[in-house]
Design an enzyme around this catalytic site. Sequence first.
Site, PDB file in Angstrom:
ATOM      1  N   ARG A   1       0.827  -1.231   0.000  1.00  0.00           N
ATOM      2  CA  ARG A   1       0.000   0.000   0.000  1.00  0.00           C
ATOM      3  C   ARG A   1       0.854   1.272   0.000  1.00  0.00           C
ATOM      4  O   ARG A   1       0.423   2.335   0.446  1.00  0.00           O
ATOM      5  CB  ARG A   1      -0.970   0.022   1.181  1.00  0.00           C
ATOM      6  CG  ARG A   1      -1.966  -1.111   1.135  1.00  0.00           C
ATOM      7  CD  ARG A   1      -3.249  -0.763   1.842  1.00  0.00           C
ATOM      8  NE  ARG A   1      -4.201  -1.841   1.665  1.00  0.00           N
ATOM      9  CZ  ARG A   1      -4.339  -2.850   2.527  1.00  0.00           C
ATOM     10  NH1 ARG A   1      -3.620  -2.905   3.615  1.00  0.00           N
ATOM     11  NH2 ARG A   1      -5.224  -3.801   2.292  1.00  0.00           N
TER      12      ARG A   1
ATOM     13  N   GLU B   1       9.492  18.140 -25.294  1.00  0.00           N
ATOM     14  CA  GLU B   1       8.877  18.415 -23.981  1.00  0.00           C
ATOM     15  C   GLU B   1       9.538  19.622 -23.311  1.00  0.00           C
ATOM     16  O   GLU B   1       8.930  20.263 -22.466  1.00  0.00           O
ATOM     17  CB  GLU B   1       8.974  17.188 -23.069  1.00  0.00           C
ATOM     18  CG  GLU B   1       8.172  15.974 -23.553  1.00  0.00           C
ATOM     19  CD  GLU B   1       6.685  16.024 -23.195  1.00  0.00           C
ATOM     20  OE1 GLU B   1       6.218  17.051 -22.688  1.00  0.00           O
ATOM     21  OE2 GLU B   1       6.005  15.012 -23.456  1.00  0.00           O
TER      22      GLU B   1
ATOM     23  N   GLU C   1      -4.467  17.186 -11.396  1.00  0.00           N
ATOM     24  CA  GLU C   1      -4.958  17.631 -12.709  1.00  0.00           C
ATOM     25  C   GLU C   1      -6.451  17.952 -12.709  1.00  0.00           C
ATOM     26  O   GLU C   1      -7.221  17.484 -13.527  1.00  0.00           O
ATOM     27  CB  GLU C   1      -4.639  16.580 -13.783  1.00  0.00           C
ATOM     28  CG  GLU C   1      -4.635  17.190 -15.184  1.00  0.00           C
ATOM     29  CD  GLU C   1      -4.086  16.270 -16.246  1.00  0.00           C
ATOM     30  OE1 GLU C   1      -2.962  15.761 -16.061  1.00  0.00           O
ATOM     31  OE2 GLU C   1      -4.782  16.076 -17.249  1.00  0.00           O
TER      32      GLU C   1
ATOM     33  N   ARG D   1      -2.902  21.813 -14.345  1.00  0.00           N
ATOM     34  CA  ARG D   1      -1.935  20.779 -14.743  1.00  0.00           C
ATOM     35  C   ARG D   1      -2.214  20.290 -16.158  1.00  0.00           C
ATOM     36  O   ARG D   1      -1.306  19.841 -16.858  1.00  0.00           O
ATOM     37  CB  ARG D   1      -1.938  19.611 -13.740  1.00  0.00           C
ATOM     38  CG  ARG D   1      -0.855  18.592 -14.065  1.00  0.00           C
ATOM     39  CD  ARG D   1      -0.568  17.637 -12.931  1.00  0.00           C
ATOM     40  NE  ARG D   1       0.457  16.691 -13.341  1.00  0.00           N
ATOM     41  CZ  ARG D   1       1.095  15.866 -12.527  1.00  0.00           C
ATOM     42  NH1 ARG D   1       0.817  15.867 -11.243  1.00  0.00           N
ATOM     43  NH2 ARG D   1       2.016  15.033 -12.987  1.00  0.00           N
TER      44      ARG D   1
ATOM     45  N   HIS E   1       7.367   8.910 -28.297  1.00  0.00           N
ATOM     46  CA  HIS E   1       6.444   9.871 -27.683  1.00  0.00           C
ATOM     47  C   HIS E   1       6.814  11.331 -28.003  1.00  0.00           C
ATOM     48  O   HIS E   1       5.959  12.119 -28.418  1.00  0.00           O
ATOM     49  CB  HIS E   1       6.408   9.639 -26.166  1.00  0.00           C
ATOM     50  CG  HIS E   1       5.546  10.610 -25.429  1.00  0.00           C
ATOM     51  ND1 HIS E   1       4.172  10.650 -25.582  1.00  0.00           N
ATOM     52  CD2 HIS E   1       5.853  11.630 -24.555  1.00  0.00           C
ATOM     53  CE1 HIS E   1       3.672  11.621 -24.830  1.00  0.00           C
ATOM     54  NE2 HIS E   1       4.669  12.230 -24.199  1.00  0.00           N
TER      55      HIS E   1
HETATM   56  N1  GLY Z   1       3.056  14.727 -18.332  1.00  0.00           N
HETATM   57  C1  GLY Z   1       2.029  15.572 -17.900  1.00  0.00           C
HETATM   58  C2  GLY Z   1       1.867  15.638 -16.415  1.00  0.00           C
HETATM   59  O1  GLY Z   1       2.701  15.161 -15.689  1.00  0.00           O
HETATM   60  O2  GLY Z   1       0.875  16.149 -15.953  1.00  0.00           O
END
Ligand code: GLY
Length: 393
Positions: A132, A196, A247, A251, A277
Amino acid sequence: MTIPAHETAGARIVVPVALEGRPYDIHIGRHQLCETAALIAAMAPGAKVALVTDESVAALHAPALEACLQQESITSTRITVPPGEATKSAAQLIALCDALLAAKIERDDLVIALGGGVVGDLTGFAAAVLRRGVRFVQMPTTLLAQVDSSVGGKTGINTSHGKNLIGAFHQPVLVIADTALLDTLSQREFKAGYAEVVKYGLIDDPAFFDWCEVNWSRIISGGPERDHAVAVACRAKAAIVARDEREEGDRALLNLGHTFAHALERLTNYDSTRLVHGEAVAIGLALAFRFSQRMGLCSGQDAVRVSRHLDAVGLPTTLQQVPGGAGTAQEIVAAMGQDKKVRRGVLTFILARGIGKAFIAHGVATEEVQAFVESEFAGESGTANASNAGRAR
Ligand code: GLY
């Protein structure tokens, strides 16, 4: 933008990730393996370590790290997984958890992920679910992992339905971005990671984009520009993650270019001989800006500037450049339907009002996207890309 003096002197850069209750640091700089071992010894006195890596990275970097761990009297067990995206599977997750249990890794111990995004995502997820939750350290060995996947706690595996659809948020306790480890990357892999890097300028830092246009070749060759670029990217990501870990808002901006990219990766069966990617992200960034232009949001000059820069670096910027083809407009839109940003069937896109002015656009009509993709296939993507059309990588 100029590089601060302490960075040009080659000093280690420390970027804090200020998450409430779980703060951690990202250490950026060259040749940090023994410093890492010392940090681990201080952070987890008496802990055992499992070093998870893949066969390719193990051959290059594992013995040096193990020697440093040994110097600090840290007991370590090496666990090696196969390289490649296919390793982010349920079967490999169970095999890794079994290996960690066989190594008697307990809650007070530490798991190190030494590798690219695949090793980091799989190991982070195993660390999230093992007993966990056990602590883990990210030691990213690709540019892409150093500026994106190792920071922010997204972990997971792929399924036949798409990438990263099973996973957990599990933050590392430390990230070590040893930029000397990037010296062994192929040009193709380094450049893919660069997509990126430049993304952070496109999201909200136009001065960084200007600086990248001038300095990109020095980022690739190494030295202070490389460390500076990794630090700028990590600071930007750390700030976003600190204010929106799960997110629920900002984000999502980090997904600029990724809705198109994930669809292209899916349509090329995650076959890295065709598209990796970062290459998919480069095409996705160029498409996001041209789509924004088509929607009347962004100037044609900015859209052209984005494509020109990626093209200068040697990254693909058009659908025509996907080796073996990118499918049809309908297939691309259908593949977008599996994106995690789809809510009740409606697409959320990251669009831009210009370089450094990205925003989250909810409820983008699929008809608009399909018409845009059709126009891209018809070669209406503008003069900047004319030289790219049909170019084989
Ligand atoms: N790769 C996008 C993020 O980490 O939110």
